[in-house]
Design a protein around this motif. Structure first.
Motif, short mmCIF file in Angstrom:
data_model
loop_
_atom_site.label_atom_id
_atom_site.label_comp_id
_atom_site.label_asym_id
_atom_site.label_seq_id
_atom_site.Cartn_x
_atom_site.Cartn_y
_atom_site.Cartn_z
N SER A 48 41.84 34.84 -44.03
CA SER A 48 42.38 33.92 -43.85
C SER A 48 41.92 32.77 -42.75
O SER A 48 42.48 31.62 -42.42
N GLY A 49 40.85 33.23 -42.01
CA GLY A 49 40.42 32.26 -40.85
C GLY A 49 40.81 32.97 -39.56
O GLY A 49 40.35 32.35 -38.49
N ALA A 50 41.72 33.79 -39.60
CA ALA A 50 42.24 34.32 -38.20
C ALA A 50 41.33 35.22 -37.70
O ALA A 50 40.64 36.17 -38.65
N LYS A 51 41.10 35.28 -36.41
CA LYS A 51 40.03 36.27 -36.02
C LYS A 51 40.60 37.83 -35.98
O LYS A 51 41.83 37.92 -36.17
N LEU A 52 39.65 38.83 -36.17
CA LEU A 52 40.15 40.28 -36.06
C LEU A 52 41.03 40.39 -34.98
O LEU A 52 40.70 40.18 -33.89
N SER A 53 42.15 41.18 -35.05
CA SER A 53 43.08 41.29 -34.09
C SER A 53 43.74 42.88 -34.28
O SER A 53 44.08 43.21 -35.29
N LYS A 54 43.45 43.74 -32.96
CA LYS A 54 44.07 45.18 -33.17
C LYS A 54 45.66 44.90 -33.71
O LYS A 54 46.17 45.61 -34.45
N THR A 55 46.22 43.87 -32.92
CA THR A 55 47.96 43.74 -33.21
C THR A 55 47.90 43.62 -34.78
O THR A 55 48.70 44.22 -35.71
N LEU A 56 47.14 42.60 -35.41
CA LEU A 56 47.45 42.38 -36.93
C LEU A 56 46.97 43.61 -37.78
O LEU A 56 47.47 43.77 -38.83
N ILE A 57 45.86 44.13 -37.18
CA ILE A 57 45.43 45.21 -38.03
C ILE A 57 46.44 46.33 -38.00
O ILE A 57 46.66 46.91 -39.12
N ARG A 58 46.99 46.62 -36.96
CA ARG A 58 48.08 47.50 -37.00
C ARG A 58 49.30 47.17 -37.69
O ARG A 58 49.86 47.97 -38.35
N GLN A 59 49.69 45.71 -37.64
CA GLN A 59 50.88 45.43 -38.66
C GLN A 59 50.60 45.23 -39.79
O GLN A 59 51.46 45.24 -40.79
N GLY A 60 49.12 45.41 -40.29
CA GLY A 60 48.83 45.33 -41.60
C GLY A 60 49.03 43.79 -42.28
O GLY A 60 49.12 43.56 -43.39
N THR A 61 48.69 42.91 -41.27
CA THR A 61 48.92 41.35 -41.57
C THR A 61 47.78 40.59 -41.41
O THR A 61 47.60 39.52 -41.15
N ALA A 62 46.52 41.36 -41.36
CA ALA A 62 45.27 40.69 -40.99
C ALA A 62 44.52 39.93 -42.21
O ALA A 62 43.71 39.27 -41.83
N ASP A 63 45.10 39.95 -43.29
CA ASP A 63 44.68 39.34 -44.45
C ASP A 63 43.12 39.73 -44.70
O ASP A 63 42.41 38.60 -44.58
N LEU A 64 42.75 41.00 -44.66
CA LEU A 64 41.44 41.24 -44.79
C LEU A 64 41.00 41.38 -46.43
O LEU A 64 41.50 41.47 -47.22
N SER A 65 39.44 40.88 -46.44
CA SER A 65 38.82 40.97 -47.44
C SER A 65 39.13 42.46 -48.31
O SER A 65 38.87 43.33 -47.56
#
Length: 389
Positions: A309-326
């Motif tokens: 999505s263009g947002a930087k990797l974030s531990k918070t977003l990764i934990r929440q499952g909202t990081a929009d990863l490839s």
């Protein structure tokens, strides 16, 4: 100071001596606004180095202890080692890398049932010095040792608990209180509120936003505060160079004081942060101008690793499952402890990857998606293009 010379190549993630290994994909970046003016990203510190006449450089970067680091964190830290190496070899200066370990991160949080105020206890308070040291060693020790050995750059790690206890930090804190009428509009331009919090001396809980913390008196040598604990009520806090009260500050206020302390060193301080810090550093630079005759330290912003999505990797977003990863993003990109090989192999991969970014400003002044990182290190992730991110 010696003449500028080329920096030795620290190597790539492929082995040029082994023709069986394929060449890595080309790194493609847009033209930088500094094209023609800056040939290597380390040269950003050269003007201040020449103006200061100093022969020693200390680079400052940070480490989080509230979870295992992801690839973006390690990219910034690797860049700090490579920048220090380049400064030494290009400018003939002695170098040191200082990492600040943020043991003030919240370990546990509670809400006051009466006021709704948030209270928190820090990693440093709950775990103590020895266990914090173990965490830092577990998350970073092996990697930092490998990066130090590869670049010849020595490093130190200092926790925030240790930093804020120092005489220089407390002196700068007291000075900032005297300048707060000006600083409040640079450290918090929207609200003008720059809270301070102090853990309760009996239980360690501190009001996160310091709503009920009151400055009773302040001077050049001492300040007296009143604060409120959700369990033990009101308590007084005496802050002076000789007291042991823990000083909890907002991110910008804390970084301002750390940089003011760094400026007292006889070495040139260079601040190394991820590019997502650039907006905040605009405010820090404005805050420096509140001090008569002060100049902000030179800063170098490192590439950030991004999700699709263009947002930087974030531990918070990764934990929440909202990081929009490839799709297919490898686990070690999100959690460095999941790297399947040795620390030496991981360090070698980082040095090769970040070394390519650092060699030319147009490659350094940008972000990279996990998909693009995979492409650059010769791996493929499933997706629409598999190309540049």
């Amino acid at each position: 100071m010696s003449d500028v010379s080329d920096v030795d190549d620290v190597g790539d993630v492929s082995d040029a001596a082994n023709p069986a290994l394929p060449a890595l994909p080309a790194l493609v970046s847009p033209v930088s606004v500094t094209a023609g003016a800056v040939l290597h990203s380390a040269d950003f510190i050269l003007p201040r180095l020449l103006a200061s006449g100093r022969d020693r450089v200390v680079l400052y970067a940070g480490v989080q202890i509230n979870g295992t680091p992801h690839l973006g964190t390690n990219v910034t830290q690797t860049a700090a080692f490579l920048l220090a190496q380049a400064a030494r070899e290009r400018f003939g200066v002695r170098v040191l890398l200082r990492f600040g370990a943020l043991d003030n991160s919240p370990y546990e949080v509670r809400t006051c049932p009466e006021t709704g105020s948030l209270y928190e206890r820090s990693f440093g308070y709950v775990l103590g010095e020895a266990r914090v040291g173990e965490l830092v060693g577990r998350h970073y020790g092996g990697l930092f040792d490998e990066l130090s050995a590869a670049t010849g750059v020595p490093y130190e790690v200092l926790t925030y608990t240790e930093q804020q206890a120092g005489r220089a930090f407390r002196e700068e804190f007291l000075t900032s209180l005297g300048l707060m009428d000006t600083l409040r509009r640079t450290l918090a331009p929207s609200t003008g509120t720059v809270p301070v919090n102090f853990p309760c001396p009996r239980c360690g809980w501190a009001q996160k936003h310091g709503e009920q913390t009151e400055l009773l008196s302040a001077g050049a040598r001492e300040a007296l505060f009143a604060a409120v604990c959700l369990e033990h009520g009101k308590y007084l806090v005496d802050v002076a160079p000789g007291t042991d009260a823990f000083i909890g500050l907002t991110t910008l206020h804390r970084n301002l004081l750390k940089e003011r302390v760094a400026a007292r060193d006889d070495a040139l301080p260079v601040i190394v942060k991820g590019a997502d810090w650039a907006p905040g550093c605009r405010l820090l630079d404005e805050a420096f101008l509140s001090y008569q005759g002060a100049l902000p330290p030179p800063r170098v912003f490192t590439p950030v690793v991004l999700s699709d999505s263009g947002a930087k990797l974030s531990k918070t977003l990764i934990r929440q499952g909202t990081a929009d990863l490839s799709e297919g993003t490898e686990p070690w990109m999100l959690d460095a402890s999941a790297w399947p090989g040795s620390q030496r192999e991981y360090a070698r991969l980082l040095l090769g990857l970040v070394g390519r970014m650092l060699g030319e400003p147009r490659h350094f002044e940008r972000g990279y998606t996990t998909r693009e990182v995979a492409r650059l290190i010769g791996r493929r992730l499933p997706g629409p293009s598999g190309g540049s991110g």
